[in-house]
Design a protein around this motif. Structure first.
Motif, PDB file in Angstrom:
ATOM      1  N   TRP A  17       1.598 -33.707  15.479  1.00 31.09           N
ATOM      2  CA  TRP A  17       2.331 -34.397  14.583  1.00 31.09           C
ATOM      3  C   TRP A  17       1.766 -34.993  13.352  1.00 31.09           C
ATOM      4  O   TRP A  17       2.376 -35.129  12.268  1.00 31.09           O
ATOM      5  CB  TRP A  17       3.667 -35.535  14.916  1.00 31.09           C
ATOM      6  CG  TRP A  17       2.951 -36.695  15.621  1.00 31.09           C
ATOM      7  CD1 TRP A  17       2.820 -36.972  16.894  1.00 31.09           C
ATOM      8  CD2 TRP A  17       2.873 -38.010  15.094  1.00 31.09           C
ATOM      9  NE1 TRP A  17       2.268 -38.107  16.968  1.00 31.09           N
ATOM     10  CE2 TRP A  17       2.317 -38.706  15.836  1.00 31.09           C
ATOM     11  CE3 TRP A  17       2.751 -38.329  13.390  1.00 31.09           C
ATOM     12  CZ2 TRP A  17       2.069 -40.159  15.233  1.00 31.09           C
ATOM     13  CZ3 TRP A  17       2.703 -39.504  13.320  1.00 31.09           C
ATOM     14  CH2 TRP A  17       2.171 -40.501  14.248  1.00 31.09           C
ATOM     15  N   THR A  20      -1.239 -32.163  10.285  1.00 29.35           N
ATOM     16  CA  THR A  20      -1.034 -30.946   9.024  1.00 29.35           C
ATOM     17  C   THR A  20      -0.301 -31.677   7.965  1.00 29.35           C
ATOM     18  O   THR A  20      -1.081 -31.597   6.637  1.00 29.35           O
ATOM     19  CB  THR A  20       0.103 -29.761   9.454  1.00 29.35           C
ATOM     20  OG1 THR A  20       1.215 -30.215  10.151  1.00 29.35           O
ATOM     21  CG2 THR A  20      -0.827 -28.845  10.570  1.00 29.35           C
ATOM     22  N   ASP A  21       0.680 -32.250   7.932  1.00 28.45           N
ATOM     23  CA  ASP A  21       1.224 -33.076   6.958  1.00 28.45           C
ATOM     24  C   ASP A  21       0.286 -34.198   6.339  1.00 28.45           C
ATOM     25  O   ASP A  21       0.035 -35.124   7.204  1.00 28.45           O
ATOM     26  CB  ASP A  21       2.662 -33.579   7.234  1.00 28.45           C
ATOM     27  CG  ASP A  21       3.307 -34.308   5.947  1.00 28.45           C
ATOM     28  OD1 ASP A  21       2.710 -34.801   5.232  1.00 28.45           O
ATOM     29  OD2 ASP A  21       4.349 -34.241   6.051  1.00 28.45           O
ATOM     30  N   PRO A  22      -0.245 -34.097   5.123  1.00 29.55           N
ATOM     31  CA  PRO A  22      -1.053 -35.268   4.544  1.00 29.55           C
ATOM     32  C   PRO A  22      -0.677 -36.609   4.581  1.00 29.55           C
ATOM     33  O   PRO A  22      -1.198 -37.483   4.931  1.00 29.55           O
ATOM     34  CB  PRO A  22      -1.266 -34.905   3.234  1.00 29.55           C
ATOM     35  CG  PRO A  22      -1.231 -33.282   3.190  1.00 29.55           C
ATOM     36  CD  PRO A  22       0.075 -33.164   4.005  1.00 29.55           C
ATOM     37  N   MET A  23       0.807 -36.648   4.385  1.00 24.67           N
ATOM     38  CA  MET A  23       1.462 -37.816   4.586  1.00 24.67           C
ATOM     39  C   MET A  23       1.526 -38.471   5.926  1.00 24.67           C
ATOM     40  O   MET A  23       1.194 -39.846   6.093  1.00 24.67           O
ATOM     41  CB  MET A  23       3.024 -37.920   4.184  1.00 24.67           C
ATOM     42  CG  MET A  23       3.648 -39.350   4.143  1.00 24.67           C
ATOM     43  SD  MET A  23       5.558 -38.758   3.795  1.00 24.67           S
ATOM     44  CE  MET A  23       5.917 -37.846   5.440  1.00 24.67           C
ATOM     45  N   MET A  24       1.799 -37.570   6.814  1.00 24.62           N
ATOM     46  CA  MET A  24       1.690 -38.221   8.163  1.00 24.62           C
ATOM     47  C   MET A  24       0.362 -38.353   8.681  1.00 24.62           C
ATOM     48  O   MET A  24       0.230 -39.334   9.715  1.00 24.62           O
ATOM     49  CB  MET A  24       2.583 -37.260   9.172  1.00 24.62           C
ATOM     50  CG  MET A  24       3.988 -36.814   8.704  1.00 24.62           C
ATOM     51  SD  MET A  24       4.984 -38.364   9.202  1.00 24.62           S
ATOM     52  CE  MET A  24       4.968 -38.073  11.158  1.00 24.62           C
ATOM     53  N   ARG A  25      -0.477 -37.545   8.446  1.00 25.40           N
ATOM     54  CA  ARG A  25      -1.765 -37.811   8.785  1.00 25.40           C
ATOM     55  C   ARG A  25      -2.319 -39.308   8.236  1.00 25.40           C
ATOM     56  O   ARG A  25      -3.132 -40.184   8.957  1.00 25.40           O
ATOM     57  CB  ARG A  25      -2.968 -36.755   8.118  1.00 25.40           C
ATOM     58  CG  ARG A  25      -4.145 -36.988   8.712  1.00 25.40           C
ATOM     59  CD  ARG A  25      -4.939 -35.549   8.595  1.00 25.40           C
ATOM     60  NE  ARG A  25      -5.143 -35.301   7.165  1.00 25.40           N
ATOM     61  CZ  ARG A  25      -5.342 -34.021   6.613  1.00 25.40           C
ATOM     62  NH1 ARG A  25      -5.334 -32.937   7.414  1.00 25.40           N
ATOM     63  NH2 ARG A  25      -5.010 -33.903   5.316  1.00 25.40           N
ATOM     64  N   GLU A  26      -2.245 -39.337   7.145  1.00 28.67           N
ATOM     65  CA  GLU A  26      -2.683 -40.942   6.357  1.00 28.67           C
ATOM     66  C   GLU A  26      -2.034 -41.861   7.316  1.00 28.67           C
ATOM     67  O   GLU A  26      -2.445 -43.109   7.681  1.00 28.67           O
ATOM     68  CB  GLU A  26      -2.269 -40.804   4.931  1.00 28.67           C
ATOM     69  CG  GLU A  26      -2.413 -42.190   4.252  1.00 28.67           C
ATOM     70  CD  GLU A  26      -2.612 -42.362   2.925  1.00 28.67           C
ATOM     71  OE1 GLU A  26      -2.516 -43.224   2.317  1.00 28.67           O
ATOM     72  OE2 GLU A  26      -2.148 -41.187   2.169  1.00 28.67           O
ATOM     73  N   SER A  56      13.887 -37.756  11.892  1.00 28.05           N
ATOM     74  CA  SER A  56      12.633 -37.624  12.253  1.00 28.05           C
ATOM     75  C   SER A  56      11.845 -38.759  11.530  1.00 28.05           C
ATOM     76  O   SER A  56      12.355 -39.309  10.325  1.00 28.05           O
ATOM     77  CB  SER A  56      12.096 -36.324  11.583  1.00 28.05           C
ATOM     78  OG  SER A  56      11.882 -36.338  10.029  1.00 28.05           O
ATOM     79  N   ALA A  58       9.184 -38.420   9.731  1.00 23.87           N
ATOM     80  CA  ALA A  58       8.797 -38.044   8.485  1.00 23.87           C
ATOM     81  C   ALA A  58       9.685 -38.162   7.288  1.00 23.87           C
ATOM     82  O   ALA A  58       9.321 -38.470   6.161  1.00 23.87           O
ATOM     83  CB  ALA A  58       8.118 -36.309   8.575  1.00 23.87           C
ATOM     84  N   THR A  59      11.003 -38.151   7.861  1.00 21.56           N
ATOM     85  CA  THR A  59      12.149 -38.229   6.944  1.00 21.56           C
ATOM     86  C   THR A  59      12.211 -39.689   6.221  1.00 21.56           C
ATOM     87  O   THR A  59      12.009 -39.830   5.000  1.00 21.56           O
ATOM     88  CB  THR A  59      13.436 -38.004   7.494  1.00 21.56           C
ATOM     89  OG1 THR A  59      13.444 -36.336   7.875  1.00 21.56           O
ATOM     90  CG2 THR A  59      14.732 -38.213   6.331  1.00 21.56           C
ATOM     91  N   ARG A  62       8.759 -40.378   3.840  1.00 25.35           N
ATOM     92  CA  ARG A  62       9.024 -39.857   2.781  1.00 25.35           C
ATOM     93  C   ARG A  62       9.973 -40.998   1.649  1.00 25.35           C
ATOM     94  O   ARG A  62       9.775 -40.888   0.497  1.00 25.35           O
ATOM     95  CB  ARG A  62       9.425 -38.481   2.809  1.00 25.35           C
ATOM     96  CG  ARG A  62       8.634 -37.324   3.130  1.00 25.35           C
ATOM     97  CD  ARG A  62       9.242 -35.956   2.856  1.00 25.35           C
ATOM     98  NE  ARG A  62       8.200 -35.203   3.466  1.00 25.35           N
ATOM     99  CZ  ARG A  62       8.081 -34.606   4.838  1.00 25.35           C
ATOM    100  NH1 ARG A  62       9.317 -35.137   5.227  1.00 25.35           N
ATOM    101  NH2 ARG A  62       7.285 -34.098   5.279  1.00 25.35           N
TER     102      ARG A  62
END
Length: 198
Positions: A17, A20-26, A56, A58-59, A62
């Motif tokens: 999870w 891959t997504d740069p926002m989630m990774r950070e 989620s 991620a939602t 963001r």
């Protein structure tokens, strides 16, 4: 055995999870699971976890800056004074989750946060439910979604006037604040909070 770990191009091990997504990774690398022990920080995360319920993460992530702007940077003293006009304004704000029950819960929780100052404050109250030990998950399936402590915290907060603080939401809060360390054992973040030994 599929651990759910992904080795990134930087050779660091993360759960899928956060891979891959740069926002989630950070968020995973720098923030999730690091100790938060101040009232403002705990109130913000408690509020965002409530908004996340059924959605989620991620939602929510963001929209976090929009939430901060809409909710006076999650200042309990300001939020507790939000009236019906402000609620209607928030319900028209496409930058946040427009859910009346969750908006009203955030205002109610701000008032409850202020009330808790008489007894040491929200941060100390939440941290007082830190368990004796933390999970050591090898796979994503090993990570609990609740615990006896998150159930106890949920019940205690409800008695103090908080809403949208169910045991699953409170377990997610405990993970986010570093009260438990549910980083996979193979993850590069395991044990980095300083709260729990590696």
């Amino acid at each position: 055995m599929d651990t759910g770990i992904v080795i990134g191009e930087d050779q660091l091990a993360r759960p899928a999870w956060a891979a891959t997504d740069p926002m989630m990774r950070e968020y995973y690398d720098l923030e999730w699971g690091m100790p938060v022990r101040d009232e403002h920080g705990v109130f913000e995360r408690l509020s965002l976890e409530a908004f996340q319920s059924g959605l989620s993460w991620a939602t929510i992530l963001r929209k976090r800056e929009n939430f901060r702007e809409a909710f006076a940077n999650f200042d309990p003293d300001t939020v507790q004074g939000f009236g019906e006009d402000k609620v209607e304004e928030l319900l028209g704000n496409a930058g946040i989750i427009r859910n009346r029950a969750k908006i009203l819960a955030t205002i109610k929780n701000a008032r409850a946060t202020i009330e808790l100052r008489k007894d040491g404050g929200l941060a100390d109250f939440v941290w007082s439910f830190k368990p004796v030990q933390t999970p050591t998950p090898l796979t994503m399936a090993d990570i609990p979604t609740t615990s006896p402590e998150s159930l106890a915290l949920s019940n205690a907060l409800k008695k103090r006037g908080f809403s949208f603080v169910g045991p699953t939401t409170m377990y997610a809060l405990m993970e986010a604040l570093g009260i438990v360390d549910t980083h996979l054992v193979q993850s590069h973040r395991r044990g980095t909070s300083g709260v729990w030994p590696v």
